[in-house]
Design an enzyme around this catalytic site. Structure first.
Site, short mmCIF file in Angstrom:
data_model
loop_
_atom_site.label_atom_id
_atom_site.label_comp_id
_atom_site.label_asym_id
_atom_site.label_seq_id
_atom_site.Cartn_x
_atom_site.Cartn_y
_atom_site.Cartn_z
N LYS A 11 -1.09 -0.13 5.11
CA LYS A 11 -0.11 -1.14 6.93
C LYS A 11 0.93 -2.15 5.55
CE LYS A 11 -0.88 1.73 10.34
NZ LYS A 11 -0.41 2.67 10.44
N GLU A 12 -0.07 -2.52 4.72
CA GLU A 12 0.13 -3.37 3.98
C GLU A 12 0.78 -3.08 2.84
OE1 GLU A 12 0.59 -6.58 5.30
OE2 GLU A 12 0.43 -6.69 7.52
N PRO A 13 1.75 -4.00 2.09
CA PRO A 13 2.04 -3.73 0.34
C PRO A 13 0.96 -4.55 -0.29
CG PRO A 13 3.49 -5.64 1.76
CD PRO A 13 2.89 -4.77 2.25
N ILE A 19 -4.10 -0.41 0.78
CA ILE A 19 -4.81 -1.74 1.22
C ILE A 19 -4.38 -1.55 2.41
CG2 ILE A 19 -4.07 -4.04 1.12
CD1 ILE A 19 -5.74 -3.30 -0.44
N THR A 21 -4.47 -3.57 7.07
CA THR A 21 -5.12 -3.91 7.94
C THR A 21 -5.83 -3.33 9.24
OG1 THR A 21 -2.65 -3.75 9.09
CG2 THR A 21 -2.83 -5.83 7.69
#
Length: 22
Positions: A11-13, A19, A21
């Site tokens: 979900k997150e770079p 990686i 959340t």
């Protein structure tokens, strides 16, 4: 953020793949 090896959790770079959340 937490390390997540599940592709569905990407979900997150970040510097590493997976990686998330979740």
């Amino acid at each position: 953020i937490t390390a997540c090896l599940d592709p569905d959790g990407w979900k997150e770079p970040g510097p590493l793949p997976g990686i998330s959340t979740k």
